[in-house]
Design a protein around this motif. Structure first.
Motif, PDB file in Angstrom:
ATOM      1  N   MET A   1     -51.348   3.233 -23.130  1.00  0.00           N
ATOM      2  CA  MET A   1     -52.105   3.020 -21.921  1.00  0.00           C
ATOM      3  C   MET A   1     -52.017   4.280 -21.071  1.00  0.00           C
ATOM      4  N   LEU A   2     -53.112   4.666 -20.541  1.00  0.00           N
ATOM      5  CA  LEU A   2     -53.166   5.828 -19.674  1.00  0.00           C
ATOM      6  C   LEU A   2     -53.096   5.348 -18.237  1.00  0.00           C
ATOM      7  N   THR A   3     -52.165   5.927 -17.474  1.00  0.00           N
ATOM      8  CA  THR A   3     -52.020   5.541 -16.071  1.00  0.00           C
ATOM      9  C   THR A   3     -51.616   6.756 -15.257  1.00  0.00           C
ATOM     10  N   THR A   4     -51.774   6.670 -13.964  1.00  0.00           N
ATOM     11  CA  THR A   4     -51.402   7.763 -13.068  1.00  0.00           C
ATOM     12  C   THR A   4     -50.376   7.252 -12.078  1.00  0.00           C
ATOM     13  N   ILE A   5     -49.295   8.005 -11.923  1.00  0.00           N
ATOM     14  CA  ILE A   5     -48.270   7.649 -10.947  1.00  0.00           C
ATOM     15  C   ILE A   5     -47.857   8.897 -10.182  1.00  0.00           C
ATOM     16  N   GLU A   6     -47.363   8.698  -8.969  1.00  0.00           N
ATOM     17  CA  GLU A   6     -46.835   9.808  -8.184  1.00  0.00           C
ATOM     18  C   GLU A   6     -45.331   9.836  -8.360  1.00  0.00           C
ATOM     19  N   ILE A   7     -44.799  11.018  -8.678  1.00  0.00           N
ATOM     20  CA  ILE A   7     -43.370  11.197  -8.888  1.00  0.00           C
ATOM     21  C   ILE A   7     -42.896  12.341  -8.012  1.00  0.00           C
ATOM     22  N   ASN A   8     -41.729  12.157  -7.415  1.00  0.00           N
ATOM     23  CA  ASN A   8     -41.109  13.186  -6.597  1.00  0.00           C
ATOM     24  C   ASN A   8     -41.040  14.489  -7.391  1.00  0.00           C
ATOM     25  N   ASP A   9     -41.377  15.601  -6.747  1.00  0.00           N
ATOM     26  CA  ASP A   9     -41.429  16.900  -7.428  1.00  0.00           C
ATOM     27  C   ASP A   9     -40.099  17.263  -8.091  1.00  0.00           C
ATOM     28  N   THR A  10     -38.997  17.046  -7.379  1.00  0.00           N
ATOM     29  CA  THR A  10     -37.686  17.392  -7.924  1.00  0.00           C
ATOM     30  C   THR A  10     -37.357  16.538  -9.139  1.00  0.00           C
ATOM     31  N   LEU A  11     -37.658  15.244  -9.054  1.00  0.00           N
ATOM     32  CA  LEU A  11     -37.413  14.347 -10.178  1.00  0.00           C
ATOM     33  C   LEU A  11     -38.268  14.746 -11.381  1.00  0.00           C
TER      34      LEU A  11
END
Length: 72
Positions: A1-11
């Motif tokens: 499945m293709l999805t988009t999530i926002e992740i902290n830059d450092t993580l």
């Protein structure tokens, strides 16, 4: 499945470095981490289960009275 999530830059940078060190794709690292999280949550919700622990034998020895802690 293709999805988009926002992740902290450092993580995200840390995850990318980990993937490179393990010679894995970022996808593999993220899926593994998510799988571990889901399994931990399922175990937590299932609650504590005491494993069955029995011993072979025929109960108390003849010279031991039940409740006689001094004798044990």
């Amino acid at each position: 499945m293709l999805t988009t999530i926002e992740i902290n830059d450092t993580l995200m940078l840390t995850a990318q470095q980990l993937a490179h060190q393990r010679n894995q794709t970022l996808r593999q690292v993220v899926e593994s981490a998510l799988q571990s999280f889901v399994e931990q949550e399922q175990e937590r919700k299932a609650g504590f289960r005491l494993r069955k622990c029995t011993f072979r034998g025929n109960g108390l020895q003849a010279d031991i009275q039940e409740g006689d802690w001094a004798g044990l």
